[in-house]
Design a protein around this motif. Structure first.
Motif, PDB file in Angstrom:
ATOM      1  N   GLU A 856      19.009  29.505  27.114  1.00 43.19           N
ATOM      2  CA  GLU A 856      18.141  30.648  27.355  1.00 43.19           C
ATOM      3  C   GLU A 856      18.872  31.617  28.272  1.00 43.19           C
ATOM      4  O   GLU A 856      19.372  31.225  29.333  1.00 43.19           O
ATOM      5  N   PHE A 857      18.948  32.848  27.821  1.00 41.54           N
ATOM      6  CA  PHE A 857      19.639  33.890  28.573  1.00 41.54           C
ATOM      7  C   PHE A 857      18.616  34.889  29.085  1.00 41.54           C
ATOM      8  O   PHE A 857      17.779  35.380  28.332  1.00 41.54           O
ATOM      9  N   HIS A 858      18.664  35.164  30.372  1.00 39.59           N
ATOM     10  CA  HIS A 858      17.765  36.137  30.984  1.00 39.59           C
ATOM     11  C   HIS A 858      18.598  37.282  31.545  1.00 39.59           C
ATOM     12  O   HIS A 858      19.564  37.048  32.286  1.00 39.59           O
ATOM     13  N   ALA A 859      18.213  38.482  31.196  1.00 38.15           N
ATOM     14  CA  ALA A 859      18.836  39.674  31.761  1.00 38.15           C
ATOM     15  C   ALA A 859      17.730  40.544  32.338  1.00 38.15           C
ATOM     16  O   ALA A 859      16.749  40.852  31.658  1.00 38.15           O
ATOM     17  N   GLU A 860      17.905  40.918  33.578  1.00 37.40           N
ATOM     18  CA  GLU A 860      16.907  41.727  34.260  1.00 37.40           C
ATOM     19  C   GLU A 860      17.560  42.987  34.782  1.00 37.40           C
ATOM     20  O   GLU A 860      18.649  42.953  35.357  1.00 37.40           O
ATOM     21  N   PHE A 861      16.866  44.080  34.556  1.00 38.63           N
ATOM     22  CA  PHE A 861      17.314  45.360  35.092  1.00 38.63           C
ATOM     23  C   PHE A 861      16.133  45.981  35.814  1.00 38.63           C
ATOM     24  O   PHE A 861      15.041  46.095  35.255  1.00 38.63           O
ATOM     25  N   SER A 862      16.347  46.333  37.050  1.00 36.52           N
ATOM     26  CA  SER A 862      15.270  46.957  37.820  1.00 36.52           C
ATOM     27  C   SER A 862      15.829  48.129  38.582  1.00 36.52           C
ATOM     28  O   SER A 862      16.985  48.119  39.038  1.00 36.52           O
ATOM     29  N   ALA A 863      15.021  49.148  38.715  1.00 36.20           N
ATOM     30  CA  ALA A 863      15.397  50.340  39.476  1.00 36.20           C
ATOM     31  C   ALA A 863      14.154  50.845  40.175  1.00 36.20           C
ATOM     32  O   ALA A 863      13.072  50.906  39.584  1.00 36.20           O
ATOM     33  N   ASN A 864      14.299  51.185  41.423  1.00 33.38           N
ATOM     34  CA  ASN A 864      13.167  51.695  42.167  1.00 33.38           C
ATOM     35  C   ASN A 864      13.655  52.673  43.220  1.00 33.38           C
ATOM     36  O   ASN A 864      14.816  52.653  43.644  1.00 33.38           O
TER      37      ASN A 864
END
Length: 1685
Positions: A856-864
């Motif tokens: 299982e591959f998780h990629a997270e992108f967040s910007a604030n």
């Protein structure tokens, strides 16, 4: 004979034995086998985490009757694996074992004969998972034995489908044993068992190389007289999944089976007690696994309660900032909605609809679920009007594209089309029809034949729109049909194309274009049929160029072969429309250079085709339609993208009127159109013209109406309303389009007014928009019987917490106009915290409703970010003031995080809460960066400022730390601003596993973080707030702050400007700077007081003779002029100049030597010798006023630097600055501290300058920043950036100058950086490392050569009006780069001609561009030059007015006529009709005369009209000029001999007459009033003669059809022929005195035909059969003319 018989018998026995080499189970016996299978998922490297399953059991097989066999599975045991292979053991799973044992409790029945497994029968309550496991076991018994071959290949059925299989049979006859090996290529299957979801918009390649699979079986059998017994069987299956097609970057699935004989018993397997159901063959069946998304398993018991709990938990997680958990909960909620009933959904809506945060999550999950009940629920809410217009728009757009297409959902979708609430909202109606077309496309992609009833609503809409002549509904129907993309729609599409339906000729061109574009998706199913249609449309020259260019786009998307491409190229050789020719040629060139494997054949065909075309097509400017192609493709990773821009010009615009831009991605041998945006426009020039002019009420309008009757066949252009149509496509499906017309603009203004009113009341709250971005799933079976799934699921979350209040004074009126904002004051309070989060889950492994196991591959992108400020904007005073809170605590101003993690996961339904999850990489392999201390290796303060020194107002410090552990690093950069009480830090962190193996798959694992943090800094006084004030205009000087002073200060009563000057000198420290400059300037004047500057001819050809004598060396001087040896070098220059009589030369390291002489008649002559390569060329500058000598500007490499301040005047500070900005910290008990910026401009006729200064407002700090940009003269621009202590520590300088380079006019840009900080040097080195590779990709050449340090030079040489050569002296160069517009020095001057002394290259650039799009027509004697630049000779018959140019639009604004005077062949007269004015200009007695409305007017007094549209007539040079821009005439000049007229650019395509249509179609320039293309210039000119009454007017000529008098043979038979267009003839009663031959087309009929010339004005509707030359009369004698008294 006996030996032969014996051989035959032995051969027969051998065949018999071979025939029996398949397993046989005897009746009455039970065969006991031990069975073990396992499946593992992971990466090929050892020591990494893996996940998998293992199944062990005992099998009992018995033969019941004929082909019927029974299978009993006993003692099943299921174990999970999650750990690091091979050290960790399998873990028993008791719950899963119990579940499997329950469904294996009864026996299974199957058919088996001759090694083939037939139908399988299972108990009715047996789950599909257990049935597939049985298929996996029986698949091992599937074996095909040929009688006479030991090695063979065949297509064999199995659990994977029917795949290519290779057999090898090894017979050990001595021991009665046989070994059979077979292998299958799982990428070569005719009927492969595969299931795809969410991939309807992706075009796959049948032979994908990113997923490779194979399986190998080995059978060991022994045989005797009773048959063959299978003693053991093994299988091994391997799937390599390489996301980037890397040989070493593949994830691996490995499955193994082992079947071994244990015993043979006499007791048979007991028959099943229940009725068994037919489950089909060995082919894998898909069912339950499709319901389970790649998210943690959910035990669904009470969907209503679980949805409530999940929704509450989701909102709570989001409020707490747990966005990742909220994202997973959102996916779980989507899965729950897929199994929920309509009643459950309705009850949940009632419970949460009024709560805004819950409502947003609820609606988003409903749209993403895509189930029948959720779709039906959405329809009901829209029908009941429980959703507002914005919610309905978003919900419809998402729901129609995420819904699963089946008969039930399509039935619901059809009810949307007739819903009254949908019909009332035009935007909703568009979304629904386009979405319905997309649903039909996805549904029909799964079936071989698409039902006609699904397409009927779209076809009915098209039919109804045609009957009502509703263009908007026609466009909607065609776009929806295009989304559906079905072959059955072709006949309906053809009804909108004039090529196939003449009735469609009256439809707008944009409807024709939409009809052609509707064929694009159909081309994927039947490219040949669409190719034939598109080719016919492309070849139809009667269609608008826009329609034909769109057909060209569609045609190339069908990937035509060489014959079709060659046919297109051949047609371009005679193509009458240059727009179409230019577009097609540039499209072929773009395709010819492509590197996409799927387009190799098309690229090769285009390469051949463009060789057949004329090179002139490559020289056409961007006034003609083009295709821009940018893209690249990696053959190593089989991935790439292309971006194309289709620029389509229309005859009525000087710039592209229609633009299509699209991005297409290629990945894993698939292609998809990621995004496409199109803009259609028409008549936009009306929006920039003066409106409300009643042209139809003027006399000119009526005159032109009457004149049109005399010009045979002339028709005015149909009126068009201003319109812009914009559409957007995502993944090849059009999701929305909008027509922007006057009504739409008015509605937009109303919405804007409401929005401003809404904001003035204050807005506060939180907004959330969760979206399921996509769900892609690819499922194939494994030999074990469990599915292998490759899935990708992405969610996006956009949220914002805002508190905004806007107060506007004076309040906006009801009839709001944007210009009112320029007179208002606005007070704004804003506290906004936007945040974006994107989460992608990718899985490879087993995903069923019972268990999950795999990677299982998780990629997270967040910007604030965060924005909190108060602002006051005074638009009238040009003042902006913003206030922000001080840095009281650490604040994360902005952050971007990207985390990527690989896990080996194991989950099962029996133990939902005990998830097994291992990171793919052991933690000790890659150390974490969070615990590492940041040790600054380098600490650099601001120049000359000690770190932490508070008295200087601010300081900077940089901390940089590189972790020593492999695969990980962190950087931290901090800068202190003590005067503001803040410290800003940029933190960069990165971690990856590429150190294990350098593949993209390994690079995906890790994290990346970048954030900006504000931290408080201790100050002596507390800061209340931080304030930014910007003042522009005349009041900017009042905002400049002087430093703190002691005691009282009297006001300066003398002048505000003197105070400004004093402040600038004191605060900004510029006095010291200019003292240095003044000294240098005075010193330079002393040095050159006896020398005249050498004037270099920058346009002259260089002489081939080498220079004799010595050359002077180049010099350099520092800013202060005190460098040792500097004066000595200057003396050398002075002496050398004296010896050579005023000549000077430049010597470069490349041995290219040039000189210029100013003596006598040899002024400007140059002598050059040396290497002719561009890397060795030297730029010779254009010398002029304010320039220093050539040797001081362009010195020998490495010997001098440019001095920014040396030759510049001192800026006049008697004027106020144009802008001032102050950033200050407001203290409680002390003076403010901070920074201030001052922008100063000084513009003078030939020279201008702009300066910017940044300094501290306290005056105690000497750190300053100075920026300067100056136009020194018409050939040189310089700029500099200095900073540090009094702007003296660091400097970057830029110089731009024009001159000559290799005999061509050139521009040189020189960048120097004598001293810059280390960070800038490091960044520059990093950038330079990419430069050679980028130059190679762009096609530049490179040459190693020693050059000056700390300097870069770019030279651009204009080698032709359309090409330039570029040299970047690092050293990289390229030749013959195409320019978008021709750039000659002047329209009448060649490139090598010397320009006048006052020629300004900077203003000429703008003028040149304007001249290339401006329309100019001229008449001089017999030479005519049209608006399109076509020049021809034509002698006008005397006294006959010709239509030179007129407005042919429906407005009929003006008419310009001209005639040749009878007394002189060189003199002409003109007549101009404008509004109610008739203007005559002519020559009488050698003087220019002017008449206005028949009344003589003086020529020395300007005349101005008083009508709604202005007109000015005035004297100019030796003639008169007329200017009427509101009518479309920018200028008309007349002096008796020459006539020139310039029309406005918005008249493009709307003119006609001898000057042409101003449409850039040079090949169709000779258009007669009827539209017929004249054969020569004489026929063309004569066709625009205005016929007069032969008795009242002076012109005795008129146009009549003629007949060929001599016998004509046409098609081998006698015929009489009549001219298609009339020919100039003398009127009745007059005889011709002079005539000219003209070429005319003739229509021929049999001699006995009734066709005659009587009553025929023209035969324009007849076909042109032959072309012949006939005389055309040009002068007449009228002695016998009979006129009434």
């Amino acid at each position: 004979m006996k030996g032969l018989i014996l051989a035959l018998v032995l051969a027969l026995v051998g065949k018999l034995k071979l025939y029996q080499h398949y397993p046989i189970f005897h009746t009455g016996k039970t065969y006991l086998y031990g069975y073990e299978s396992f499946i593992l998922h992971g990466l090929p490297s050892r020591g990494l985490a893996m996940a998998g399953l293992r199944l062990t059991c005992k099998l009992e097989i018995s033969h019941v009757s004929r082909s019927i066999h029974l299978l009993q599975i006993r003692s099943p045991k299921l174990e999970e694996y999650n750990g690091f292979w091979p050290t960790d053991p399998f873990t028993p799973s008791s719950r899963l074992t119990e579940t499997i044992a329950a469904c294996f409790s009864q026996a299974f029945k199957f058919e088996y004969a001759a090694g083939r497994v037939g139908t399988i029968f299972t108990p009715g309550d047996c789950p599909i998972l257990c049935t597939n496991l049985v298929r996996g076991i029986l698949n091992m018994m599937q074996i095909t034995i040929k009688k006479s071959q030991n090695v063979y290949e065949l297509q064999e059925a199995g659990i994977e489908g029917i795949c290519q299989t290779r057999y090898i049979v090894q017979d050990d006859s001595k021991n009665n044993r046989v070994t059979v090996s077979k292998s299958k290529d799982l990428t070569n299957c005719q009927e492969k068992a595969v299931k795809n979801m969410g991939m309807a918009y992706i075009r796959p390649c049948p032979t994908s190389r990113n997923i490779r699979g194979t399986v190998m079986f080995t059978y060991k059998m022994k045989y005797d007289g009773s048959g063959t017994l299978m003693t053991s069987a093994t299988s091994e299956q391997v799937y390599h999944i390489s996301p980037f097609n890397e040989p070493d970057g593949a994830a691996v699935m490995e499955a193994r089976q082992e079947l071994s004989l244990v015993d043979i018993k006499r007791a048979p397997v007991s028959a099943p007690k229940t009725q068994l159901q037919n489950q089909g063959s060995l082919r894998y069946h898909f069912s339950g696994e499709l319901l389970q998304m790649p998210v943690p398993l959910i035990r669904i018991k009470n969907p209503d309660l679980q949805l409530t709990e999940t929704l509450r938990q989701l909102v709570q997680d989001n409020e707490e900032g747990a966005t990742k958990e909220a994202s997973v909960k959102f996916l779980q909620m989507v899965q729950l909605f897929r199994v929920a009933t309509l009643d459950h959904i309705e009850s949940l809506w009632v419970q949460f609809a009024s709560d805004l945060p819950y409502r947003h999550w609820f609606l988003s999950a409903i749209c993403a679920a895509g189930a029948t009940d959720t779709f039906r629920f959405l329809k009901q809410k829209i029908h009941d009007e429980q959703l507002n217009i914005w919610e309905a728009s978003a919900a419809l757009s998402l729901a129609f594209h995420f819904v699963t297409p089946n008969k039930q959902t399509l039935e619901v979708a059809s009810t949307f089309l007739t819903c009254p609430q949908i019909q009332k909202a035009p935007m909703h109606r568009i979304i629904v029809y386009l979405g319905y077309g997309s649903m039909v496309n996805k549904y029909c992609a799964q079936t071989s034949l698409c039902p006609n009833e699904l397409l009927r609503p779209l076809h009915d809409l098209a039919t109804e729109a045609t009957s009502k002549d509703d263009a908007k509904d026609m466009a909607l129907a065609l776009k929806a049909i295009g989304n559906a993309g079905e072959l059955a729609s072709i006949k309906h599409i053809l009804k909108f194309l004039p090529t196939f339906s003449p009735a469609a000729a009256s439809l707008p061109n944009r409807i024709h274009a939409d009809a052609v574009l509707a064929l694009r998706k159909i081309a994927r199913k039947d490219p040949k049929k669409v190719r034939d249609i598109a080719l016919q449309v492309f070849m139809d020259i009667t269609l608008a160029p826009k329609v034909r260019m769109v057909a060209c786009v569609v045609l190339f998307e069908t990937k035509p072969g060489l014959p079709a491409v060659t046919a297109m190229a051949s047609s371009l050789l005679t193509e009458p429309s240059l727009q179409v020719a230019s577009f097609t040629y540039s499209h072929m060139k773009a395709l010819a250079v492509g590197r996409i494997p799927q387009l190799y054949n098309l690229s090769a065909a285009c390469n051949i085709a463009i060789k057949l075309l004329s090179p002139r097509l490559d020289k056409l400017s961007y006034r003609y339609s083009k295709v821009i192609h940018i893209g690249d493709y990696s053959c190593e990773y089989q991935a790439g993208a292309i971006w194309r821009v289709y620029l389509m010009n229309s005859p009525s615009t000087a710039f592209p009127s229609d633009i299509i831009t699209k991005v297409r991605g290629y990945y894993a041998d698939t292609a998809t159109d990621i995004i496409e945006v199109g803009v259609w426009s028409q008549s936009l020039t009306k929006l920039i013209r003066k409106q409300n002019i009643p042209f139809a009420e003027y006399d000119t309008y009526k005159t032109l109406k009457e004149l049109g009757k005399t010009l045979l066949g002339w028709k005015e252009l149909p009126p068009e309303d201003p319109l812009v149509s914009i559409y957007a496509k995502v993944l090849g499906q059009e999701i929305a389009f909008v027509d922007i017309d006057k009504d739409a603009i008015q509605q937009t203004m109303m919405v804007l007014t409401r929005l401003l009113s809404f904001l003035s009341q204050g807005v506060s709250g939180q907004w959330i928009l969760p979206v399921l971005v996509g769900e892609l799933r690819h499922v194939v079976p494994t030999v074990v019987g469990v599915p292998l799934e490759l899935s990708l699921c992405g969610t996006a979350l956009a949220q914002a917490a805002a508190n905004v209040n806007i107060q506007i004074s004076p309040p906006l009126s009801d009839n709001f106009r944007p210009s009112q904002l320029l007179e208002t004051n606005m007070d704004i309070h804003a506290d906004i915290k936007p945040k974006a989060y994107f989460h992608v889950i990718a899985m490879m492994g087993i995903n069923t409703q019972y268990f999950q196991s795999g990677l299982e591959f998780h990629a997270e992108f967040s910007a604030n970010t965060t924005m909190n400020f108060d602002a006051r904007i005074n638009m009238k005073e040009k003042n902006l003031k913003m206030e922000m809170l001080p840095c009281d605590q650490e604040v994360e101003l902005a952050a971007v995080r990207y985390r990527r993690a690989f896990y080996a996961i194991s989950r099962n339904m029996g133990e939902v809460d005990s998830e097994k999850k291992s990171q793919l990489l052991p933690k000790e392999e890659v150390p974490s960066t969070s615990d590492q201390p940041v040790q600054p290796l380098e600490r650099a303060s601001g120049p000359g400022i000690p770190v932490g020194s508070r008295q200087h107002g601010h300081s900077q410090s940089a901390h940089s730390h590189h972790l020593t552990q492999v695969g990980s690093y962190t950087h931290l950069f901090c800068g202190k601003f003590e005067s503001l009480g803040c410290s800003a830090c940029l933190s960069l962190k990165s971690r990856s596993s590429a150190f294990l193996r350098n593949t993209y798959l390994h690079k995906l694992v890790g994290e990346l973080e970048a954030k900006i943090i504000l931290k408080p800094v201790n100050t002596d006084a507390d800061i209340d707030k931080i304030q930014l004030e910007v003042q522009a205009g005349s009041k900017a000087a009042s905002k400049i702050t002087d430093g703190p002073t002691s005691g009282s200060k009297e006001e300066d009563k003398t002048s505000l400007y003197k105070d400004i000057q004093a402040k600038l000198k004191k605060i900004l420290g510029i006095e010291n700077v200019f003292e240095v400059a003044n000294k240098t300037r005075r010193r330079k004047k002393r040095i050159h007081r006896n020398d005249k500057p050498a004037v270099t001819n920058v346009w002259a050809e260089p002489s081939a003779h080498p220079l004799s004598g010595s050359s002077s060396s180049s010099t350099a001087s520092s800013v202060d002029g005190k460098k040792p040896g500097n004066e000595h070098k200057k003396d050398e220059i002075r002496q050398s100049g004296k010896k050579r009589g005023g000549s000077s030369s430049v010597s470069s390291a490349s041995s290219n030597i040039c000189s210029s002489s100013s003596r006598g008649d040899r002024s400007g002559e140059q002598h050059c010798s040396g290497d002719s390569e561009y890397s060795n060329q030297q730029v010779i500058p254009h010398a002029g006023p304010f320039n220093i000598s050539c040797s001081e500007h362009f010195c020998a490499s490495g010997h001098c630097t440019h001095r920014v301040w040396t030759n510049e005047r001192k800026t006049d500070y008697s004027k106020p600055p144009m802008l001032a900005a102050v950033l200050r910290a407001i203290h409680r008990n002390e003076q403010p501290t901070g920074l201030q910026l001052v922008l100063y401009t000084d513009t003078q006729p030939m020279r201008s300058r702009m300066q910017m200064f940044v300094s501290s407002i306290t005056g105690s700090s000497r750190w300053k920043l100075c920026a300067d940009a100056s136009v020194i003269n018409s050939h040189e621009v310089s700029g500099s950036l200095k900073w540090g202590k009094d702007c003296q520590d660091y400097r970057i300088a830029l110089q731009i100058a024009t001159g000559q380079f290799a005999a061509y006019p050139a521009m040189q840009m020189k960048l120097e950086w004598p001293k810059v900080p280390s960070l800038v040097r490091t960044t520059a080195k990093w950038f330079y490392s990419f430069l050679p590779g980028a130059a190679y990709v762009l096609g530049y050449s490179q040459r190693q050569q020693h050059g000056p340090s700390r300097q870069a030079t770019l030279v651009m040489a204009l080698t032709s009006p359309r090409t330039c050569d570029v040299v970047l002296k690092l050293t990289i160069y390229d030749r013959a780069i195409r320019l978008p517009l021709p750039f000659p020095s002047s329209p009448s001057r060649s490139i090598s001609t010397l320009p006048p002394p006052d020629w300004n290259v900077f203003s000429q650039a703008r003028i040149s561009i304007i001249e290339n799009i401006e329309a100019r027509c001229s008449v001089f004697q017999n030479t005519f030059t049209t608006f399109n630049g076509v020049t021809f000779n034509y002698s006008m018959p005397a006294n006959c007015y010709h239509v030179l140019v007129q407005d042919c639009s429906s407005e009929l604004k003006f008419l310009v006529m001209t005639k040749r005077l009878e007394e002189s062949a060189d003199l002409t007269a003109i007549n101009v009709r404008l509004a109610n004015h008739e203007v005559d200009m002519y020559v009488s007695n050698g003087l220019i005369q002017l008449k206005i409305n028949g009344v003589q007017a003086p020529t020395d007094v300007p005349y101005t009209s008083n009508s709604d549209a202005s007109m000015l007539i005035s004297s100019e040079k030796e003639g008169l000029s007329l200017k009427a821009p509101d009518y479309g005439i920018d200028k008309l000049y007349y002096d008796g001999h020459r006539l020139e007229i310039w029309v406005s650019f918005w008249m493009a395509g709307k003119t006609c007459g001898i000057c042409g249509k101003y449409d850039a179609e040079k090949e169709r320039e000779y258009q007669m009033p009827s539209g017929y293309l004249a054969k020569d210039a004489v026929s063309f000119g004569q066709s625009w003669i205005i016929s007069e009454d032969p008795c009242a007017g002076a012109c005795k000529l008129q146009r009549k059809p003629v007949k060929i008098e001599k016998p004509v043979a046409f098609e081998k038979a006698a015929a009489k022929c009549f001219s298609v267009e009339p020919v100039l003839r003398c009127v009745e009663g007059c005889s011709a005195t002079t005539a000219v031959p003209v070429s005319v087309g003739f229509h021929c009929v049999p001699p006995d035909s009734a066709l005659s010339l009587e009553g025929q004005a023209r035969l324009g509707q007849k076909s042109e059969d032959i072309v012949s030359t006939v005389p055309a009369h040009t002068a007449c004698s009228c002695q016998r003319q009979s006129c009434p008294p």
